[in-house]
Design an enzyme around this catalytic site. Structure first.
Site, PDB file in Angstrom:
ATOM      1  N   ASP A 306       0.998  -0.981   0.322  1.00  0.00           N
ATOM      2  CA  ASP A 306       0.238  -0.100   0.064  1.00  0.00           C
ATOM      3  C   ASP A 306       1.581   1.551   0.236  1.00  0.00           C
ATOM      4  O   ASP A 306       2.154   1.016  -0.026  1.00  0.00           O
ATOM      5  CB  ASP A 306      -1.171  -0.221   1.513  1.00  0.00           C
ATOM      6  CG  ASP A 306      -1.549   1.179   1.576  1.00  0.00           C
ATOM      7  OD1 ASP A 306      -2.285   1.814   0.478  1.00  0.00           O
ATOM      8  OD2 ASP A 306      -1.944   2.111   2.223  1.00  0.00           O
ATOM      9  N   ASP A 496      -1.444  -0.638   5.995  1.00  0.00           N
ATOM     10  CA  ASP A 496      -1.821  -0.559   7.520  1.00  0.00           C
ATOM     11  C   ASP A 496      -2.734  -0.063   7.719  1.00  0.00           C
ATOM     12  O   ASP A 496      -3.600   0.469   8.894  1.00  0.00           O
ATOM     13  CB  ASP A 496      -0.699   1.035   7.496  1.00  0.00           C
ATOM     14  CG  ASP A 496      -0.671   2.555   6.752  1.00  0.00           C
ATOM     15  OD1 ASP A 496      -1.536   1.745   5.930  1.00  0.00           O
ATOM     16  OD2 ASP A 496      -1.139   3.282   7.812  1.00  0.00           O
ATOM     17  N   ASP A 500      -6.973  -1.816   4.042  1.00  0.00           N
ATOM     18  CA  ASP A 500      -5.934  -3.013   3.630  1.00  0.00           C
ATOM     19  C   ASP A 500      -6.366  -4.530   4.151  1.00  0.00           C
ATOM     20  O   ASP A 500      -5.606  -5.313   3.778  1.00  0.00           O
ATOM     21  CB  ASP A 500      -4.615  -2.586   4.210  1.00  0.00           C
ATOM     22  CG  ASP A 500      -4.505  -0.984   4.060  1.00  0.00           C
ATOM     23  OD1 ASP A 500      -4.197  -0.841   1.999  1.00  0.00           O
ATOM     24  OD2 ASP A 500      -3.477   0.094   4.348  1.00  0.00           O
TER      25      ASP A 500
END
Length: 629
Positions: A306, A496, A500
């Site tokens: 991410d 995080d 996600d």
């Protein structure tokens, strides 16, 4: 007492084995070896029958493993009178299963954080403007809802006010009337109204929860490391034992061979190595939830990331001050003078930058904040307007300058004239490029970025980081599909945030940056990094590879020594009692070797030293903290 009762309920065979050992020992010390032998042998036989039932069921289902060798070992040791050896095998077998079950039960708690954080209540407005709190499941399509400052949008809807600001990425996103809002987004500092376009069950946040569940259920079962060696080793041991019996004509040869063919190296060596690796990971701020995760991590070939909060700090920071005319410090001082009265996250970043630069902040009067636009005030007799480009353009009638690519501009007007801008960006972590390079060195073939951010921002960050493959403007389900289709496998995903959680669950190995990340991501992940340091991802891969190498070495040593003892026993020169003692020595050797996983190897030490030198990271280095709003 509660923990003891829980252990009895979950691991009865382990506790029963310990109790039988105590009873047997007491009988031996009391001069009743025959009674001790019967107690232990009967218990071992019961355990062997129980395992045999499970083994038959597994064989019918087309699977096999170390249980076959364990049943054979228990039966053979009982048959030759080595009942204490049989009890040790029972303890190792049940203890190993207890450890695996404990890890699995921890992994099944993955949805807890996500479910707890889901919106449960919505503020519904009636036609007269009255406000009623209702369960989020009672919201119907078309209902008008109030979303208060910093609350989560409870269902998908359409914005009813002219403008608002939503957080989610590190830079807040402005939304205009009629824009579609997704549940799970977090409101900024101003309340707004939204008209529901979907029920809670069909909204984005609930889809995320469903994706996590689906991803967890679709994972392929993990095959234990020892299971891959157990069957060929067992077949060889039985063939050698039967062959020795047939050739010599002495039935005792069968027992003498089998007593040194116990599965202790297989049952103990790999778990000890994995526990050592998990312990070392924990000391490095890397929490690994199961031994299977370490093996998958060791084999990982693709690493996906991410962007916000993972590759970047996740905090807007001032990177440049542009002045149309005059001094840049003056532009920054005027901007900070009025922004210090605003609660917007970008305002806090501007004020923090001014203070860090030692710029004096003059007093401001007549402050007026226009939500989702900017702030206007009077500073030293000058009318200063600070905010978005469109807001300042309305104030000045002139076109605002464009900030650099990948940046957001806080624009400044003074007495109706455009003065410049303060550029902010979510900066790349200092350790990100070195981490990507380290992952490639350790065997990761491809790196990917999966982000919901815009294409140009994503590619700007990827170019700095050294990312191979960029996928931008993705929804959570798009990220899940990208991970599922990624090659080569296994795939490691690092993230995080709440969004996600599904993709971390779908990956072969999900890694959560848990120091500041959402609890939903940490609960969904297989690995949680408790320090705000991306380089720990590369450290985790090093530890996984080292652990696997030590586990295979300890298994290889144990099997090789056992095979050597079996060959000696087959020639009739190794009595069963001596073989049992030698087998204990083999077990001890395997355990001591497996404990090497607690320490890094030479190559790993060199790589970690290089990584630390490249990143300038230290064990407890924290990311820049956002300024208080």
């Amino acid at each position: 007492m509660g923990r003891l009762l829980t252990a009895v309920r979950h691991y009865p065979v382990v506790l029963a084995t310990i109790v039988v050992a105590l009873v047997g020992g007491a009988l031996e010390l009391g001069g009743q070896p025959t009674a001790a032998r019967w107690v232990i042998s009967v218990f071992a036989a019961v355990v062997a029958l129980q395992q045999a039932r499970g083994m038959v069921a597994d064989l019918r289902a087309g699977s096999y493993g170390v249980d076959l060798l364990a049943v054979t070992a228990i039966a053979s040791t009982v048959a030759v009178g080595e009942y204490w050896a049989a009890l040790v095998v029972c303890l190792m077998l049940s203890g190993g299963e207890a450890l695996e079950d404990y890890a699995a039960r921890r992994a099944r708690r993955e949805l807890t954080g996500l479910l707890e954080n889901a919106p449960h209540t919505a503020h519904r407005l009636d036609d007269a403007g009255g406000l009623t709190d209702v369960p989020v499941d009672d919201v119907a399509v078309g209902d008008r809802l109030l979303v208060r400052p910093f609350e989560v949008v409870p269902v998908d809807g359409v914005l009813e006010f002219d403008e608002s600001s939503l957080t989610g990425e590190s830079i807040p996103v402005d939304r205009a009337r009629g824009d579609q809002l997704l549940s799970g987004a977090v409101n900024g500092a101003e309340a707004f109204e939204v008209r529901a376009t979907a029920r809670a069950a069909e909204s984005q946040y609930q889809r995320i929860i469903a994706l996590v569940r689906e991803a967890q259920e679709s994972r392929a079962p993990f095959v234990r490391l020892a299971d891959r060696v157990a069957v060929p080793f067992t077949v060889f041991a039985l063939a050698l034992a039967v062959g020795a019996w047939i050739v010599s004509g002495e039935p005792v040869r069968l027992a003498e061979v089998l007593v040194v063919a116990t599965p202790c190296p297989l049952i103990i060596a790999a778990p000890v190595a994995f526990l050592g690796g998990m312990s070392r990971s924990a000391r490095a701020g890397i929490i690994v939830k199961s031994s299977g995760t370490l093996e998958q991590l060791a084999h990982a070939r693709t690493a996906a990331f991410d962007k916000t909060g993972t590759l970047t700090y996740g905090v807007p920071r001032v990177t440049e001050v542009h002045a149309e005319q005059g001094d840049r410090d003056e532009v920054l001082a005027l901007a900070a003078a009025v922004e210090q009265y605003s609660g917007h996250p970008l305002a806090a970043a501007v004020v923090a930058a001014a203070r860090a630069a030692g710029v004096a902040l003059p007093a401001a009067d007549d402050i007026t904040e226009i939500p989702a636009n900017g702030v206007r005030g009077t500073v030293a007799g000058k009318v200063v307007a600070v905010g978005s480009a469109r807001f300042v353009e309305r104030e000045t009638g002139a076109e605002a300058a464009r900030p650099p690519e990948g940046h957001t501009g806080v624009h400044v007007a003074v007495d109706g004239r455009y003065a410049g801008y303060v550029a902010l960006a979510d900066e790349l972590r200092a350790e990100t490029p070195a981490t990507m390079a380290a992952l490639h060195r350790v065997g990761i073939r491809s790196t990917m970025m999966l982000t919901g951010d815009s294409e140009h921002v994503a590619r700007h960050i990827a170019a700095q980081a050294g990312i191979d493959d960029v996928r931008a403007e993705l929804l959570p389900q798009d990220k899940v599909e990208a991970v599922r289709s990624a090659r080569p496998r296994p795939v490691m995903m690092v993230g995080d945030g709440v969004n996600d959680a599904p993709v971390l669950a779908a990956a072969d190995v999900g890694v959560a940056m848990g120091a500041r990340g959402a609890s939903a991501a940490s609960e969904s992940a297989d690995i949680v990094i408790t320090l705000d340091d991306l380089s720990r991802v590369a450290r985790a891969v090093y530890i996984g590879r080292r652990t696997m190498r030590v586990a295979w070495q300890s298994i290889g040593i144990g099997v090789s020594l056992s095979v050597g003892l079996m060959v000696v026993a087959a020639f009739g020169v190794l009595p069963a009692l001596a073989g049992a003692w030698l087998q204990e020595a083999v077990d001890l050797t395997c355990i001591l070797w497996a404990l090497l996983a607690v320490r890094p190897g030479r190559r790993e030490r060199a790589e970690v030293t290089r990584l630390t030198a490249d990143t300038g990271a230290v064990a407890h280095r924290a990311a820049p903290e956002p300024a208080p709003a």
